[in-house]
Each structure stands twice: as structure tokens, then as C-alpha cells.
Design a protein around this motif. Structure first.
Motif, short mmCIF file in Angstrom:
data_model
loop_
_atom_site.label_atom_id
_atom_site.label_comp_id
_atom_site.label_asym_id
_atom_site.label_seq_id
_atom_site.Cartn_x
_atom_site.Cartn_y
_atom_site.Cartn_z
N THR A 136 -3.44 4.55 -4.07
CA THR A 136 -2.94 3.49 -3.19
C THR A 136 -3.72 2.20 -3.38
O THR A 136 -3.14 1.10 -3.44
CB THR A 136 -3.01 3.93 -1.73
N GLY A 137 -5.05 2.33 -3.47
CA GLY A 137 -5.88 1.14 -3.68
C GLY A 137 -5.58 0.46 -5.00
O GLY A 137 -5.48 -0.77 -5.07
N TYR A 149 3.86 8.19 -2.12
CA TYR A 149 4.22 8.78 -0.83
C TYR A 149 5.64 9.35 -0.81
O TYR A 149 6.17 9.65 0.26
CB TYR A 149 4.06 7.73 0.27
N SER A 188 -7.10 10.38 -6.88
CA SER A 188 -6.72 10.85 -5.55
C SER A 188 -5.65 9.92 -4.96
O SER A 188 -5.44 8.81 -5.46
CB SER A 188 -7.94 10.87 -4.63
N ARG A 189 -5.00 10.37 -3.89
CA ARG A 189 -3.95 9.55 -3.28
C ARG A 189 -4.50 8.22 -2.75
O ARG A 189 -3.86 7.18 -2.91
CB ARG A 189 -3.27 10.33 -2.15
N ALA A 190 -5.69 8.28 -2.12
CA ALA A 190 -6.28 7.04 -1.60
C ALA A 190 -6.61 6.07 -2.73
O ALA A 190 -6.37 4.86 -2.60
CB ALA A 190 -7.54 7.37 -0.80
#
Length: 427
Positions: free
Chosen positions: A74-75, A123, A69-71
Motif C-alpha cells: 500500500t505504501g 484489497y 507485505s500488504r502494508a
């Protein structure tokens, strides 16, 4: 030698050569030196290990990237960066060894780049390659001084060169002079000067003595946008600057393999003169605004710096004997501007200059009984003869005879000097 002396300390004390107090001081001195000096091999493998770990993490993430997932992406993008900062901070606060600092600095350097790239991709942040590399370099610049990391400093030079090449040679479609590259090198200079001052004999300093001039050689052409033909003169002056830098005592007193400035200056000068010895090179298209162009002003500034350094060498009496390489940039400058009027005359003068350089180098090698310098001079003359084979109409018989003569010259010159050297040793 050090371990042998330490092993012999008890015997020296028994034979009353030195007192027990002196022996303890000697042993303590060497133990302190060992504790302060990091294991060089361990430091190298530490840096390589950091590189492999960083690349491995990137490959693992890349293989499964589309399923996250995007989150989570990012992590995962930021986690290596945070880990690298923790390791670097730990190395600084705990005053860890140089190996720790080199390894953590290298790891953090690459995690900064990967995090920027991954976040931009996640992003959809627009940007080009040169801007990305420039931001990467500037963010990692403080690591050179916070960690006193030579590995990060080398990466700084390599990526700064890549940045200059990418925008200066038009790899992104448009070309412009990468003036920020000059600033990036200037920001590195305090670290390099500290190495010269405190670790001039270290191998890592020798690497910088090669890496810095190589970077400048690669990127100089990026500043010659409109008047590219002026580059022949600019490069000759640059190599003259390198040669004279290499004759400063801090470089000249070291072994030749540690003096990249001198080797680049000498070999680069010869190569550029050989290129300019062809008559076709002198078909310059000089515009009316040549003498007010930024390329000419940059060349003029470089000439002034090189001339000032030459005068400084002479005033300090560091020019121990006459060497034509010191003055080639001045002579060629006169030839270059005469070539704007008559290219044939300039080409003839350049050929004579190369021949004289070869002869002077041969004499210098013979005077010093140095086979390397002697053969270098012979090689210069051989290269000049080979170049003339391409733009002169000579029969194969004459060409063959010339090669035979040069080969015999190599043999006789080395044989005569070997005999002279042996006769001096016997005396």
C-alpha cells in the motif's frame, strides 16, 4: 533572424541608424521573450522522461511485488502518487516553467492510474476496465487547468476515446452509448479554445486540431447501437461538419498540415461516398421506429448544427468560391432517404456525385495552380474507377485501357498546368 538582429545592434548604434536607448529596448524585449518562452525540445524530453520514470517504477515494483507485505504494498502504491502531487504542487506554487508543469503533470497522471490499480489489486476491490479508466480521467481532469498542461490534455483525449470505445463497441461484453464521453470532451473545450485564441500558430494547437476530430471519428460509431446503417449518413454529416469547421478563418488561414478538420472532412467524405457507391450497401433494414429512434434524433441534431455552420459561413462571406464539398452532406441526405425506397437509384446518384466532386476538385486545383488539389481530384476519379472494377463485369482489356487513360490524364493535367504556371511567371 532574431539572433542576427541582436548581433547587429552594436553596428547599428555605431552607424547612428538607431539610438543606444532603442538598442537597449530591443535587446531587453528579446531577452524577455526568451525567458517567457520555454525550450520546446526540453519540454518534450521532460514529458518523455516522466513517462520512462513512471514506467520504470512500475516495472521494478511488479518484479518484486509478491514478496512485499500488504502494508508495504500500500505504501509503495501510494508513494509515486504523493511524489507526483508534491512535484505538481511545487511547479504551481513556485510558478515554474512550462516544462516543469508538463513533466510533473504527465508523471502525476500516470501515478494516479497506477495507484488506483494497485490499491484495487491489493484489497481485491471489484470493478471493470471502463469504470477504472473513467475514474482515472476524472481525477486527473483538474490538472489540465491547474498546470495548464497540454500533455495531460492530450492524454485526456486519448483515454476518453479508449473509455468510449471500450463500452461503446462492447469490449467488456455489453455495449452502450458512452454519453459521458461527450461530457469529457466538453470539459476539455475551455482549454482548447484558449489555445486557439492565444496560440493558434503553435505546433501543439495543430496537434489538437488533428487529435480532437480523430477522437470523434473513432467514437461516433459507439452511439449507433440499433440502426448501424444510419451510420453512413451520420458519418457523412460529421465529415461535412469538419470540412466547414476547417473553412473557418482561424483554421483556413493556416497551413494545410495544421488543419486536421479540413483534411479529415474532405478525405472522410470521399471515402464514405466511395463505400456508398456500391449497390450492396443500400440493403438497409429500416424499422418502423427509425424516425423516432435516438440514432435518428442524434443524426438530425448533427445535421442542424452542420447546416447552421454552413449558413454562418455564407453570411460572413467566408465561402470565397463555390466548392461542392460544403454541400455534400445535404445532397447525400436526400440520396440516403431515397435509397430506403430504391437502392439502385441512390447508388447511381452517389457515383455521379463522386465523379462531379473529382471534376470540381480538378478545376479548383487548376484555377489555383495547386498541384496537390489537382492530383487529389484525379485521385478521386481514379478511386471511383477502381471501385467499379469490383461490381461491374468488364474485360481485362477494358480495365487496362481505363488505367492507361487515367495515367495519361494524370500526366497531361500536371504537364498542362506546369506550362501555364511557367508562362504566368515569365509574364
Amino acid at each position: 533572424m532574431k539572433s542576427r538582429l541582436v548581433d547587429e545592434l552594436p553596428e547599428l548604434v555605431r552607424n547612428k541608424v538607431i539610438s543606444e536607448e532603442v538598442a537597449i529596448k530591443i535587446l531587453g524585449y528579446y531577452q524577455s521573450q526568451e525567458s517567457e518562452t520555454p525550450n520546446k525540445l526540453f519540454a518534450i524530453f521532460g514529458v518523455l522522461g516522466s513517462l520512462l520514470v513512471g514506467l520504470g517504477i512500475i516495472l521494478i515494483l511488479a518484479h518484486n511485488w509478491d514478496y512485499f507485505s500488504r502494508a508495504l504494498k500500500t505504501g509503495l502504491a501510494l508513494f509515486p502518487l504523493i511524489l507526483g502531487q508534491v512535484l505538481a504542487g511545487y511547479a504551481i506554487l513556485k510558478k515554474k516553467s512550462g516544462t516543469w508543469k508538463e513533466a510533473s503533470g504527465t508523471f502525476l497522471f500516470f501515478t494516479v492510474g497506477s495507484s488506483i490499480g494497485l490499491v484495487s489489486q491489493i484489497y481485491n476491490i471489484p470493478g471493470d476496465l471502463s469504470t477504472y479508466v473513467l475514474i482515472w480521467i476524472l481525477l486527473c481532469l483538474p490538472l489540465i487547468y491547474l498546470l495548464k498542461s497540454n500533455a495531460v490534455a492530450m492524454l485526456h483525449i486519448a483515454f476518453s476515446t479508449f473509455y468510449a470505445v471500450s463500452i461503446g463497441y462492447g469490449f467488456n461484453g455489453l455495449s452502450e452509448a458512452p454519453w459521458i464521453y461527450v461530457l469529457l470532451l466538453a470539459l476539455l473545450m475551455p482549454h482548447y479554445l484558449q489555445l486557439l485564441k492565444h496560440q493558434s500558430e503553435a505546433n501543439v494547437t495543430s496537434i489538437f486540431n488533428w487529435l480532437l476530430p480523430l477522437s470523434v471519428i473513432i467514437t461516433l460509431g459507439t452511439f449507433l447501437e440499433r440502426y448501424g446503417d444510419l451510420g453512413y449518413l451520420t458519418y457523412i454529416i460529421l465529415f461535412g461538419l469538419f470540412y466547414n469547421i476547417g473553412k473557418l478563418p482561424i483554421f483556413d488561414d493556416r497551413k494545410l498540415r495544421r488543419n486536421g478538420y479540413l483534411i479529415f472532412g474532405s478525405v472522410g467524405t470521399v471515402v464514405m461516398l466511395l463505400i456508398c457507391s456500391f449497390i450492396g450497401i443500400w440493403n438497409f433494414d429500416s424499422g418502423s421506429d427509425l424516425f423516432v429512434s435516438k440514432e435518428f434524433l442524434m443524426t438530425l441534431l448533427l445535421f442542424g448544427v452542420t447546416l447552421a455552420l454552413l449558413i454562418y459561413l455564407y453570411s460572413k462571406q467566408w465561402m470565397k468560391q463555390f466548392n461542392l464539398f460544403h454541400f455534400v452532406f445535404i445532397i447525400f441526405t436526400a440520396f440516403f432517404f431515397s435509397g430506403l425506397l430504391d437502392g439502385l437509384i441512390a447508388a447511381i446518384f452517389v457515383n455521379i456525385l463522386v465523379l462531379v466532386l473529382g471534376l470540381v476538385t480538378i478545376k479548383l486545383g487548376a484555377d489555383r495552380y495547386h498541384f496537390g488539389i489537382l492530383n487529389y481530384g484525379l485521385l478521386i476519379i481514379t478511386a471511383l474507377i477502381v471501385c467499379r472494377f469490383f461490381d461491374t463485369d468488364m474485360s481485362y482489356v477494358i480495365r487496362g485501357l481505363l488505367f492507361v487513360i487515367v495515367g495519361v490524364g494524370f500526366f497531361l493535367a500536371n504537364y498542362i498546368m506546369l506550362k501555364r504556371k511557367k508562362s504566368i511567371v515569365k509574364v
